[in-house]
Design a protein around this motif. Structure first.
Motif, mmCIF file in Angstrom:
data_model
loop_
_atom_site.group_PDB
_atom_site.id
_atom_site.type_symbol
_atom_site.label_atom_id
_atom_site.label_comp_id
_atom_site.label_asym_id
_atom_site.label_seq_id
_atom_site.Cartn_x
_atom_site.Cartn_y
_atom_site.Cartn_z
ATOM 1 N N TYR A 286 0.851 -1.189 0.000
ATOM 2 C CA TYR A 286 0.000 0.000 0.000
ATOM 3 C C TYR A 286 0.888 1.241 0.000
ATOM 4 O O TYR A 286 1.874 1.307 0.723
ATOM 5 N N GLU A 287 0.515 2.229 -0.810
ATOM 6 C CA GLU A 287 1.217 3.502 -0.824
ATOM 7 C C GLU A 287 0.287 4.567 -0.259
ATOM 8 O O GLU A 287 -0.804 4.797 -0.792
ATOM 9 N N GLU A 288 0.697 5.200 0.834
ATOM 10 C CA GLU A 288 -0.149 6.230 1.427
ATOM 11 C C GLU A 288 -0.264 7.412 0.472
ATOM 12 O O GLU A 288 0.728 7.877 -0.096
ATOM 13 N N VAL A 289 -1.488 7.890 0.289
ATOM 14 C CA VAL A 289 -1.740 9.003 -0.626
ATOM 15 C C VAL A 289 -2.549 10.081 0.085
ATOM 16 O O VAL A 289 -3.222 9.829 1.083
ATOM 17 N N VAL A 290 -2.461 11.287 -0.447
ATOM 18 C CA VAL A 290 -3.229 12.423 0.053
ATOM 19 C C VAL A 290 -3.807 13.168 -1.145
ATOM 20 O O VAL A 290 -3.340 13.026 -2.278
ATOM 21 N N ARG A 291 -4.818 13.950 -0.875
ATOM 22 C CA ARG A 291 -5.425 14.771 -1.923
ATOM 23 C C ARG A 291 -4.599 16.039 -2.089
ATOM 24 O O ARG A 291 -4.374 16.778 -1.124
ATOM 25 N N TYR A 292 -4.137 16.291 -3.303
ATOM 26 C CA TYR A 292 -3.254 17.431 -3.562
ATOM 27 C C TYR A 292 -3.886 18.352 -4.589
ATOM 28 O O TYR A 292 -4.344 17.910 -5.648
ATOM 29 N N GLN A 293 -3.915 19.644 -4.255
ATOM 30 C CA GLN A 293 -4.384 20.675 -5.167
ATOM 31 C C GLN A 293 -3.250 21.662 -5.401
ATOM 32 O O GLN A 293 -2.781 22.321 -4.467
ATOM 33 N N ARG A 294 -2.786 21.728 -6.642
ATOM 34 C CA ARG A 294 -1.706 22.668 -6.950
ATOM 35 C C ARG A 294 -2.209 24.106 -6.841
ATOM 36 O O ARG A 294 -3.263 24.442 -7.385
ATOM 37 N N LEU A 295 -1.461 24.917 -6.119
ATOM 38 C CA LEU A 295 -1.810 26.331 -5.969
ATOM 39 C C LEU A 295 -1.208 27.149 -7.111
ATOM 40 O O LEU A 295 -0.207 26.743 -7.715
ATOM 41 N N PRO A 296 -1.797 28.298 -7.422
ATOM 42 C CA PRO A 296 -1.279 29.102 -8.550
ATOM 43 C C PRO A 296 0.193 29.463 -8.410
ATOM 44 O O PRO A 296 0.900 29.568 -9.423
ATOM 45 N N GLN A 297 0.666 29.647 -7.190
ATOM 46 C CA GLN A 297 2.069 30.024 -7.020
ATOM 47 C C GLN A 297 3.019 28.833 -7.044
ATOM 48 O O GLN A 297 4.244 29.005 -7.048
ATOM 49 N N ASP A 298 2.483 27.615 -7.039
ATOM 50 C CA ASP A 298 3.324 26.415 -7.067
ATOM 51 C C ASP A 298 3.879 26.180 -8.472
ATOM 52 O O ASP A 298 3.290 26.612 -9.471
ATOM 53 N N THR A 299 4.995 25.467 -8.531
ATOM 54 C CA THR A 299 5.528 25.074 -9.837
ATOM 55 C C THR A 299 4.570 24.074 -10.489
ATOM 56 O O THR A 299 3.795 23.392 -9.817
ATOM 57 N N TYR A 300 4.657 23.995 -11.799
ATOM 58 C CA TYR A 300 3.788 23.073 -12.529
ATOM 59 C C TYR A 300 4.191 21.628 -12.260
ATOM 60 O O TYR A 300 5.320 21.335 -11.864
ATOM 61 N N VAL A 384 14.599 19.886 -16.505
ATOM 62 C CA VAL A 384 13.156 19.711 -16.315
ATOM 63 C C VAL A 384 12.653 20.642 -15.216
ATOM 64 O O VAL A 384 11.628 21.315 -15.378
ATOM 65 N N LYS A 385 13.360 20.700 -14.107
ATOM 66 C CA LYS A 385 12.931 21.540 -12.985
ATOM 67 C C LYS A 385 12.913 23.019 -13.363
ATOM 68 O O LYS A 385 12.023 23.760 -12.943
ATOM 69 N N GLU A 386 13.874 23.431 -14.165
ATOM 70 C CA GLU A 386 13.921 24.831 -14.588
ATOM 71 C C GLU A 386 12.720 25.178 -15.452
ATOM 72 O O GLU A 386 12.110 26.249 -15.299
ATOM 73 N N ILE A 387 12.342 24.274 -16.356
ATOM 74 C CA ILE A 387 11.178 24.517 -17.214
ATOM 75 C C ILE A 387 9.908 24.611 -16.387
ATOM 76 O O ILE A 387 9.040 25.452 -16.632
ATOM 77 N N LEU A 388 9.774 23.758 -15.360
ATOM 78 C CA LEU A 388 8.556 23.709 -14.555
ATOM 79 C C LEU A 388 8.305 24.991 -13.776
ATOM 80 O O LEU A 388 7.174 25.232 -13.330
ATOM 81 N N THR A 389 9.303 25.822 -13.596
ATOM 82 C CA THR A 389 9.101 27.086 -12.879
ATOM 83 C C THR A 389 8.337 28.106 -13.725
ATOM 84 O O THR A 389 7.796 29.072 -13.175
ATOM 85 N N THR A 407 8.643 12.044 -7.766
ATOM 86 C CA THR A 407 9.299 12.655 -6.614
ATOM 87 C C THR A 407 8.507 13.882 -6.178
ATOM 88 O O THR A 407 7.693 14.424 -6.945
ATOM 89 N N HIS A 408 8.754 14.332 -4.940
ATOM 90 C CA HIS A 408 8.024 15.496 -4.435
ATOM 91 C C HIS A 408 8.426 16.766 -5.165
ATOM 92 O O HIS A 408 7.692 17.761 -5.134
ATOM 93 N N GLU A 409 9.582 16.766 -5.843
ATOM 94 C CA GLU A 409 10.007 17.949 -6.582
ATOM 95 C C GLU A 409 9.305 18.040 -7.938
ATOM 96 O O GLU A 409 8.873 19.117 -8.349
ATOM 97 N N LEU A 410 9.195 16.919 -8.639
ATOM 98 C CA LEU A 410 8.612 16.930 -9.985
ATOM 99 C C LEU A 410 7.107 16.662 -9.973
ATOM 100 O O LEU A 410 6.393 17.126 -10.849
ATOM 101 N N LYS A 411 6.641 15.865 -9.004
ATOM 102 C CA LYS A 411 5.213 15.535 -8.882
ATOM 103 C C LYS A 411 4.640 15.124 -10.240
ATOM 104 O O LYS A 411 3.613 15.652 -10.700
ATOM 105 N N ALA A 412 5.269 14.177 -10.864
ATOM 106 C CA ALA A 412 4.901 13.786 -12.224
ATOM 107 C C ALA A 412 3.470 13.254 -12.306
ATOM 108 O O ALA A 412 3.028 12.478 -11.456
ATOM 109 N N TYR A 413 2.768 13.697 -13.313
ATOM 110 C CA TYR A 413 1.449 13.164 -13.668
ATOM 111 C C TYR A 413 1.684 12.235 -14.858
ATOM 112 O O TYR A 413 2.038 12.676 -15.949
ATOM 113 N N ILE A 414 1.509 10.944 -14.637
ATOM 114 C CA ILE A 414 1.915 9.938 -15.620
ATOM 115 C C ILE A 414 0.719 9.520 -16.459
ATOM 116 O O ILE A 414 -0.302 9.055 -15.933
ATOM 117 N N ILE A 415 0.856 9.701 -17.757
ATOM 118 C CA ILE A 415 -0.217 9.373 -18.703
ATOM 119 C C ILE A 415 0.240 8.209 -19.572
ATOM 120 O O ILE A 415 1.266 8.303 -20.261
#
Length: 508
Positions: A286-300, A384-389, A407-415
């Motif tokens: 089991y992987e513990e998960v939480v509900r995450y909502q990206r804020l406007p000031q957060d990186t993409y 990649v991190k530079e582009i996401l800013t 990772t918590h830095e990239l928070k990849a959405y995998i399609i």
């Protein structure tokens, strides 16, 4: 005189006729007279002598209304007594608050159950319609229930009907890889109570705890025949749908080819890059998960596309970037090959020395890398991190790079881009071309479609639980619209993400 009135009313009347008596005093006097009357039922006196072994019992009356009772029972093999083993969260017994785990059942609808087998008691309960009455000896000390809500993503499949060790298969809840579960009770060390989201049922089901499911997986793993490691892939002839040489910067054909020549790729240790997919199934079901909502000031969030070779991942990625290059961008790869006359460092590639490239590999600076025709190619994490800013970074990856982007830095959405049926592949790829290791731009063959289908089946078997979205590339235009919608949802709508992304640990 006041005929037909009570003595209290007559007394009140007489008091009111006396002028020196105030009305308020008269009312209080009448109230005191009435209050002195004893209208409570008279209980019989307690017997002077009670047997020492007398136990307090409780009568519990429940109305079933065609809904399950929501409790399991067990039998004490030494005494033959029947106990409530557990009360299912959200079930009828739980909502009533009258039955508790540990209560000893004496009778069911007036029928003594002491010495019966649990199956016989269940039959008595099942035959009861409407009201069902239990006579129980309540447990003296109730256990402290852990009601802390926990949300997890299942990293394995489970079927209670195929588990001989489950206390009650009917109370069990099956799940598949990738399902999000709400753990509502962890009181039992072996069997938790959970609901599968989204849930329309208030009643929870039994699932194995982390330790129990881990043990079951270990036993199952040892019983299976040897299979090559999940990170070791065989060389594939089929590479990609030809994009008529219109390639976005950073997605040169050589990069795509080298990634798929995995037999010649020197990558970081498998444990560090594939912790979940290779070892994690045994380590953490089991992987513990939480509900995450990206804020406007957060990186993409990083958008990572993957799929079997030939399904059109790169073409979808290229079209997405072309739709709005001001919003979407891909990383420019690093390479050790010499630049061509028309190439400029930082535009087509970041050209670097082999020594510098090896140093970046050693320091885990790449999401993925590989060798093609003696030259190294890699996608830098820092790029990649530079582009996401400032923009939404879109990459296409191989499955063994999934852990590098989760990772918590990239928070990849995998399609995951899934191929359509074999018939639809033949129809939609009639005029398409593929690039192989030996031929350039040749038409698809039936064996190519079969290879694509087989590769998709293996990819889904190993990595389905890590996919955030699935797009079937039947019509390229429709798939592109679905991709655009998924990318927007990833950035703007709440998503289930690993809890470690929000509460990062110091562990590597």
């Amino acid at each position: 005189s006041l005929p037909g009135c009570s003595s209290e009313a007559k007394e009140l009347h007489n008091l009111l006729r006396q002028p020196h008596i105030q009305v308020s005093d008269a009312l209080l006097s009448a109230h005191d007279s009435v209050a002195q009357k004893d209208y409570e039922p008279v209980l019989p006196p307690m017997p002077e002598e009670l047997p020492d072994d007398e136990e307090a019992t409780r009568i519990v009356c429940l109305v079933k209304n065609k809904q399950p009772l929501g409790a399991t029972i067990k039998r004490n093999e030494a005494t033959g007594e029947i106990f409530v083993a557990r009360v299912i969260h959200g079930g009828l017994a739980d909502r009533s608050g009258l039955l508790h785990a540990g209560d000893r059942i004496i009778e069911v609808n007036g029928f003594p159950v002491n010495g019966l087998e649990p199956e016989q008691v269940i039959q008595v309960v099942a035959k009861s319609q409407g009201t069902i009455m239990f006579k129980v000896v309540p447990i003296t000390e109730r256990p402290v229930h852990n009601q802390t809500m926990l949300y997890v993503r299942a990293m394995a499949d489970y079927s209670p009907q195929q588990d001989p060790s489950i206390p009650c298969a009917d109370a069990g809840m099956g799940f598949k890889k990738g399902d999000v579960l709400e753990i509502v009770d962890q009181t039992d060390a072996l069997w938790w109570q959970a609901r599968k989201l989204p849930s329309i049922s208030a009643c929870a089901g039994l699932i194995p705890s982390t330790n129990l499911l881990k043990r079951k997986q270990r036993e199952f793993w040892w019983s299976q025949p040897y299979q090559p490691h999940g990170c070791i892939q065989t060389q594939e002839d089929l590479i990609a749908i030809d994009d008529k040489c219109v390639e976005a910067a950073g997605f040169r054909r050589s990069m795509r080819l080298c990634r798929r020549r995995s037999h010649s790729i020197s990558q970081p240790s498998c444990h560090s890059r594939c912790a979940t997919t290779c070892h994690g199934t045994l380590a953490s079901p089991y992987e513990e998960v939480v509900r995450y909502q990206r804020l406007p000031q957060d990186t993409y969030r990083l958008i990572a596309l993957l799929g079997p070779s030939g399904v059109g991942v790169n073409e979808l990625r290229r079209r997405l970037i072309d739709i709005n290059p001001g919003i979407f961008q891909g990383p420019i790869p690093y390479t050790t090959r010499a630049p061509k006359s028309y190439e400029e460092s930082g535009r087509e590639y970041h050209f670097t020395s082999r020594e510098m490239f090896d140093n970046m590999v050693y320091n885990n600076k790449f999401l993925e890398y590989g060798e093609y025709k003696g030259n190294m190619y890699g996608t830098s994490i820092e790029t990649v991190k530079e582009i996401l800013t400032r923009k939404i970074c879109v990459v296409d990856i191989e499955p063994n790079a999934i852990q590098a982007v989760r990772t918590h830095e990239l928070k990849a959405y995998i399609i995951y881009v899934k191929p359509p049926s074999m018939d639809r592949l033949r129809q939609t790829r009639q005029d398409a071309q593929i690039t192989t290791n030996y031929y350039i731009n040749r038409p698809f063959k039936d064996e190519d479609f079969q290879d694509m289908e087989d590769a998709a089946r293996k990819m889904e078997s190993h990595y389905w639980h890590l996919f955030d979205n699935v797009i079937v590339n039947d019509s390229l235009q429709e798939a592109c619209l679905q991709l655009l919608t998924a990318v927007r949802r990833a950035q703007d709508e709440p998503q289930w993400v690993p809890a470690s992304w929000i509460r990062p640990t110091n562990q590597p």
